[in-house]
Design a protein around this motif. Structure first.
Motif, PDB file in Angstrom:
ATOM      1  N   LYS A 131      72.960  33.139 -65.326  1.00 44.28           N
ATOM      2  CA  LYS A 131      73.129  34.594 -65.293  1.00 44.28           C
ATOM      3  C   LYS A 131      74.516  35.020 -64.830  1.00 44.28           C
ATOM      4  N   ASN A 132      75.093  34.289 -63.893  1.00 45.58           N
ATOM      5  CA  ASN A 132      76.407  34.652 -63.364  1.00 45.58           C
ATOM      6  C   ASN A 132      77.462  33.606 -63.720  1.00 45.58           C
ATOM      7  N   ASP A 133      77.286  33.004 -64.902  1.00 37.64           N
ATOM      8  CA  ASP A 133      78.069  31.811 -65.203  1.00 37.64           C
ATOM      9  C   ASP A 133      78.751  31.880 -66.566  1.00 37.64           C
ATOM     10  N   PHE A 134      79.173  33.078 -66.982  1.00 39.50           N
ATOM     11  CA  PHE A 134      79.824  33.143 -68.289  1.00 39.50           C
ATOM     12  C   PHE A 134      80.830  34.293 -68.323  1.00 39.50           C
ATOM     13  N   ASP A 135      81.793  34.174 -69.249  1.00 41.57           N
ATOM     14  CA  ASP A 135      82.736  35.246 -69.546  1.00 41.57           C
ATOM     15  C   ASP A 135      83.036  35.189 -71.037  1.00 41.57           C
ATOM     16  N   ASP A 136      83.829  36.123 -71.532  1.00 42.97           N
ATOM     17  CA  ASP A 136      84.083  36.187 -72.978  1.00 42.97           C
ATOM     18  C   ASP A 136      84.724  34.909 -73.514  1.00 42.97           C
ATOM     19  N   LEU A 137      85.601  34.299 -72.707  1.00 39.93           N
ATOM     20  CA  LEU A 137      86.278  33.086 -73.163  1.00 39.93           C
ATOM     21  C   LEU A 137      85.273  31.954 -73.351  1.00 39.93           C
ATOM     22  N   SER A 138      84.383  31.774 -72.363  1.00 39.55           N
ATOM     23  CA  SER A 138      83.405  30.697 -72.468  1.00 39.55           C
ATOM     24  C   SER A 138      82.412  30.970 -73.588  1.00 39.55           C
ATOM     25  N   LEU A 139      82.076  32.241 -73.827  1.00 39.22           N
ATOM     26  CA  LEU A 139      81.141  32.574 -74.910  1.00 39.22           C
ATOM     27  C   LEU A 139      81.745  32.227 -76.269  1.00 39.22           C
ATOM     28  N   LYS A 140      83.031  32.497 -76.424  1.00 38.13           N
ATOM     29  CA  LYS A 140      83.700  32.157 -77.686  1.00 38.13           C
ATOM     30  C   LYS A 140      83.684  30.652 -77.911  1.00 38.13           C
ATOM     31  N   THR A 141      83.947  29.886 -76.850  1.00 38.66           N
ATOM     32  CA  THR A 141      83.940  28.427 -76.944  1.00 38.66           C
ATOM     33  C   THR A 141      82.554  27.911 -77.276  1.00 38.66           C
ATOM     34  N   LEU A 142      81.533  28.431 -76.585  1.00 37.41           N
ATOM     35  CA  LEU A 142      80.156  28.004 -76.829  1.00 37.41           C
ATOM     36  C   LEU A 142      79.739  28.299 -78.263  1.00 37.41           C
ATOM     37  N   LEU A 143      80.068  29.481 -78.735  1.00 37.15           N
ATOM     38  CA  LEU A 143      79.697  29.870 -80.091  1.00 37.15           C
ATOM     39  C   LEU A 143      80.338  28.934 -81.117  1.00 37.15           C
ATOM     40  N   THR A 144      81.594  28.598 -80.889  1.00 38.20           N
ATOM     41  CA  THR A 144      82.304  27.685 -81.793  1.00 38.20           C
ATOM     42  C   THR A 144      81.690  26.291 -81.754  1.00 38.20           C
ATOM     43  N   GLU A 145      81.423  25.807 -80.549  1.00 37.66           N
ATOM     44  CA  GLU A 145      80.892  24.450 -80.396  1.00 37.66           C
ATOM     45  C   GLU A 145      79.488  24.316 -81.004  1.00 37.66           C
TER      46      GLU A 145
END
Length: 317
Positions: A131-145
């Motif tokens: 819940k408190n462990d993400f930001d836009d940069l990490s979301l972009k990386t996760l989506l790509t991966e």
């Protein structure tokens, strides 16, 4: 009936059976329908049945009501996650379905995926977000991966509650915010482009597979419980060898999470023909039009016979 089954059947006829339903989870309405159908089926088979809504009746009343055995019809948190099972074991009251560990592991989508992966069972690539462990940069990386499109699932909800698909960072952020309303941990699963199947488990048998078809983007809550356009195919038109493989895989997944007695395993088949296990359900929907009764009917069991068999299995575990 064999002599052993006959004696167990006679034993159950002498017991007072409580069907626990309703409760406080997000799946309360589904549970109310399941519980009523199960009670009707058991009464039709001649059992002494009492319906108990755990939202209003404390579990301690099971003792004062002289309940001998429980048929669990509580979906979701509190009924399917091991909590109720632990309480019943502490009270010394036998119950249907999986034990504490099997219920807890099967309910937790994150732990289930980790178990499938550890057991070398096919399941789609995934990631876990706190819940408190993400930001836009990490979301972009996760989506790509994860291939650019994902399913977002609260870790401990059923009936597709809180689920959504996402193709963009904005969609993913919004889906996560929605999912975090149900859970502090969320599973991101790579999108599987292909048909969805489900296999009901009864004891050590996998019943005929069902293929679900919906015009919606995925088999969500509306497709399951509200839509008139969802189609269910059983027999599912797989070849004998493919259905045999699907059944074996479903039994392996069911056993891997420690599930017992009865349940349902949801599986998808990718566009490349690869099976991908989604999850194990230890207290699936049980209205007369739900998936497990549909499969049981093709197998040769009517609804009353099905709930009787589930009750009989509670003696053997």
């Amino acid at each position: 009936m064999t002599s052993d089954i006959s004696s167990e059947f006679v034993q159950l006829k002498q017991e007072k059976i409580a069907v626990l339903y309703g409760g406080n989870s997000a799946e309360r309405e589904v549970s109310l329908n399941s519980g009523q159908a199960i009670a009707n089926g058991l009464e039709q088979a001649g059992f002494d049945v009492v319906l108990i809504d755990t939202k209003f009746v404390p579990l301690t009343d099971l003792v004062s009501k002289e309940i001998d055995r429980v048929f669990i019809a509580l979906h979701g948190r509190g009924g399917e996650d091991g909590c109720l099972q632990g309480a019943l074991e502490y009270m010394g009251i036998p119950y249907t379905g999986s034990n504490v560990l099997g219920s807890s592991l099967s309910m937790d989508k994150v732990r289930s995926k980790q178990i499938f992966k550890a057991c070398d069972l096919p399941t789609a690539p995934f990631a876990v977000v706190g819940k408190n462990d993400f930001d836009d940069l990490s979301l972009k990386t996760l989506l790509t991966e994860l291939g650019g499109r994902v399913m977002v699932k609260p870790a401990n909800e059923g009936s597709s509650i809180g689920m959504a698909q996402a193709r963009t960072v904005e969609q993913l952020r919004n889906a996560l915010i929605e999912a975090f309303g149900f859970d502090d941990e969320v599973l991101l699963e790579a999108w599987i482009d292909g048909p969805e199947y489900t296999v009901a488990i009864l004891g050590d048998k996998a019943l005929p597979a069902i293929h679900m078809e919906t015009p919606r983007e995925f088999y969500d809550y509306e497709a399951k419980y509200q839509s008139t356009s969802t189609q269910y195919h059983c027999p599912c038109s797989l070849s004998d060898s493919d259905e045999s493989e699907l059944k074996k895989l479903s039994l392996k997944a069911f056993n891997a999470t420690g599930a017992k007695g009865w349940g349902r395993v949801d599986v998808m088949r990718s566009s490349r023909g690869e099976w991908q296990i989604l999850e194990v359900n230890t207290v699936p929907g049980m209205t007369e039009t739900s998936l497990v009764p549909k499969a049981a009917n093709v197998y040769g069991l009517n609804f009353s016979e099905l709930v009787t068999q589930i009750l009989l299995l509670s003696i053997k575990k």
